[in-house]
Design an enzyme around this catalytic site. Sequence first.
Site, PDB file in Angstrom:
ATOM      1  N   HIS A   1      -9.277   2.433  -2.636  1.00  0.00           N
ATOM      2  CA  HIS A   1      -7.887   2.069  -2.362  1.00  0.00           C
ATOM      3  C   HIS A   1      -7.330   1.124  -3.442  1.00  0.00           C
ATOM      4  O   HIS A   1      -7.218  -0.080  -3.231  1.00  0.00           O
ATOM      5  CB  HIS A   1      -7.794   1.430  -0.965  1.00  0.00           C
ATOM      6  CG  HIS A   1      -6.414   1.056  -0.549  1.00  0.00           C
ATOM      7  ND1 HIS A   1      -5.289   1.745  -0.976  1.00  0.00           N
ATOM      8  CD2 HIS A   1      -5.952   0.063   0.256  1.00  0.00           C
ATOM      9  CE1 HIS A   1      -4.208   1.175  -0.443  1.00  0.00           C
ATOM     10  NE2 HIS A   1      -4.583   0.152   0.287  1.00  0.00           N
TER      11      HIS A   1
ATOM     12  N   CYS B   1       0.814  -1.223   0.000  1.00  0.00           N
ATOM     13  CA  CYS B   1       0.000   0.000   0.000  1.00  0.00           C
ATOM     14  C   CYS B   1       0.843   1.267   0.000  1.00  0.00           C
ATOM     15  O   CYS B   1       0.328   2.353  -0.281  1.00  0.00           O
ATOM     16  CB  CYS B   1      -0.946  -0.002   1.189  1.00  0.00           C
ATOM     17  SG  CYS B   1      -1.983  -1.472   1.271  1.00  0.00           S
TER      18      CYS B   1
END
Lengths: 381, 381
Positions: B325, B80
Site C-alpha cells: 500500500h 489513500c
Amino acid sequence: MRDVAIIGVGSTVFGKLPERLVRDMGSEAVWAAINDANVSPKEIEFAYCSTTFGGAVCGERILTEVGISGIEVVNVENACAGGATAFRGVWNAIASGLYDIGLVVGVESMTTSPIARKLIPPEAGDLAGDMGNNMPAHFALSMRRHMEIYGTTLEQFAKVSVKNHHNGCLNPYSQYKKELSIEEILNSRMICDPITLLQCCPNTDGAAAAILCPISIARKYTPKPIIVAASILKMGDYASRWEDMASSDLSSRCAREAYEMAGCGPEDIDVCECHDAFAYSELSHYEELGFCGYGEGGQLIDVGATEITGRIPVNPSGGLLSRGHPVSATGVEQVAEIVWHLRDEAGKRQVAGARVGLAHTMGGEVAGLEAGACAIHILKR
Amino acid sequence: MRDVAIIGVGSTVFGKLPERLVRDMGSEAVWAAINDANVSPKEIEFAYCSTTFGGAVCGERILTEVGISGIEVVNVENACAGGATAFRGVWNAIASGLYDIGLVVGVESMTTSPIARKLIPPEAGDLAGDMGNNMPAHFALSMRRHMEIYGTTLEQFAKVSVKNHHNGCLNPYSQYKKELSIEEILNSRMICDPITLLQCCPNTDGAAAAILCPISIARKYTPKPIIVAASILKMGDYASRWEDMASSDLSSRCAREAYEMAGCGPEDIDVCECHDAFAYSELSHYEELGFCGYGEGGQLIDVGATEITGRIPVNPSGGLLSRGHPVSATGVEQVAEIVWHLRDEAGKRQVAGARVGLAHTMGGEVAGLEAGACAIHILKR
C-alpha cells in the site's frame, strides 16, 4: 464548455499566525466566500483545496469545520501555483457541466510547517538544489543577467518593493503595512547578491476562497458576477530552458495562450496580480506578460506605470512582497483581489474603472526546467 | 461528456525500496504505461500525479525524468484515495473534451517519508487522533462491533489475509509473496486488539500509471481498450457518521452511485480490487459494495466466494495486505490490476472471463466523519 463566473470570494488577513490551525483559517475564508456569494453551504456540490504544507485531506478537514460534508473534494498541490491550479480545477468541472456550484480554498500555515524559518529545501535527487541552486540563488542569477543585458539598475528593482509595500499599506488583508524607501530596501540584509531581504517575499500564514457557478445562473446570487475569460496551466518546457535567464519563456508562453483564450491582449488588462516572489520577478513579469517590451521593465517602474494610478497597475494588493505569500493560498487570493477590483470594492487600493484583470503565478523548481508550473487566469466583469 | 477508455497501464514492483527516488519509480511506471499504450510521449497532453509524501511538484519532476515537458500537470492528494482521485481527474478532463490524451501516475516512497516505521500521525487539532483514535484503533473498534452484532469470528477475518497473501504469491508486482496460515495471522504480534500485525497493510514504496483517451480514438492505440463506466468520489457525510461502526455508509453510498452511473449492479462485477487496509476492512467492504448482505461477509469468505476462482473474486492482486500500500499509488495500481484482468493478461492470478471490474479506495481520517474520501471506479471491457 460553459462560461463560468465567480460569485463570491473571501480571505483571511495574512500574517505570521502560528496559533491558527489550517482548518481554522481555511474555514474563515470559506465562510467569507459563502457570505459574499449569498449561497447556502448546502448548494456547494464540490470543492478543490490547495495546500503544500497543510497535511492530508486538508479540504475535507476544512469543510468539516465549516459544516459541509458528503461532497467531492480534491486536494491539489503545485507549489506556488497550487492555488491557481485548484481554481482551474473548479472552473473546469463547472465549464464541463459535471457540477454547477463549486468552491476553491487555498490555505497554508508556513510558520508551523517543517520549512518554518528555512528556505524551501531541494527535493530528494535534485542535484542542482543540493549544490545550492535554491530559489534566491536562481533568481539572483536571473536578476544579474537582466542587469547585464538590459542595464536595469538595483534602484529599479528596489522600486518594485517600494511600490508593493506602499500598496500593502492600503490593503487590510496585507501581512505588512509599512512604507519602505529605496535605501531601506537596498541596505537590508544581503540574502543572495544582489537580492536583499526586503526584495524577498516572506513566509506567511493565511487562506483565501472563491465560489464559482455557470454564468447562466450567476445573477441569482450576485449582481456583479465576474467571468473567467481564460484559464491556462503549464509546466516548464525543455524547448525554452533558460535560453536567457533574464526572463521566463514559460510565463510568456502561458500569457500568449491566455490572451488568445480571452480574446484580448496585454493592452486590455486594467489590473494585474503577478508572482513577485522577488522584486526582480515582478519586473521580468512585466515583460513576459507583454506590459512592455523585453528590457523595458526598469523604465516601466521608473515612470510609475504599474502603480495603482498608472497605465497598468500591478499588485495593488501589495503582492507576495507585502501582502505575503502563503504558498498554496496565493493563487486564490490573487483571484479574490482581482474580483474586488472588477467589482469596484477594493477600497483605498481600488484601480479605478477596472474591467479586465489578470492573475499570474509560478511555482516549483524542477532541475533543468525554468519552473514547475505557471498558471494565468484572465477575469472580466 | 464523452466516453473515455484506458489504453495503457504500468506499475513498478511494490516493496520496501528506500534506495529508489520518487521520480525514478514514477518514471518507470509512466514508461511502462506509455509502452503498453503504444503512444508517443509527445502525444500526452496533460497529466495528474498523486502523492502524499512525494514532495512538491512531484508530477513535474517525474515527467522531466521521462522527458516530457511543457504540458499541464496537476498534483493531487486525497490520502489513500489519492490515486483514484487523480485517475478521476484525467477521466473528467477527457470526458469534458478539454484534452484527448492524458496520463495519471501515483507514487509513494513511504520508507523515506517522515512517517517511515510510524503510524500516520494525527493532523494538528485532531482531538480524537491526539487521544489515540488512530487508524488501527478505529478499525479495531469497527471489527469488534462486527463480531458483536453479526457473530463474525476472528478466523473469518484472518481468512481474508490468508486469501490475499495467497494471491500475492501469484502476482509479480506484489510486495509479499508468502503463503500465511490462519494460525500465523492470529498469532502474529497484537497491534490493537483484535487486529494482529498480519491483518494490517504494510508501508510500501512503488508507483503505477495509466493512459486514457476518448473511446472514439482508443482503437488506434490498442485492440483492447477498457471503458471507464463509472467514476465516483465523495467525502464522508455527517448524515451517516457511524450510525453503526460495523460498516461504512460512505462506501455503500458511493457504490450505489457508481452502479447507477455504470448501469449495472454488484451481481455484474466479475473482479474487484477493494481497500483492505485491514483484513476487517475487506470483509466489511463485501457488504458495503453489495456482494452479500450486511453481516454475511464472514460467510462469503468461508465459502471461498472471493477467491480468484470464486463467485466474486476480490483483491486477486493480493490487495493492500500483500501487494502492498504505497498510499497515493494504490488507486492507480488497482486500475492497472483491473485492466489486466479485463484484457485477460493477469497471468497466474487471472480471473477467468472477467468483463466488468470495480476498484474501491477509502482514505483519510477526519474527526467526526467516517472517512475523508471514498472513490469507486467501474471498468468494462
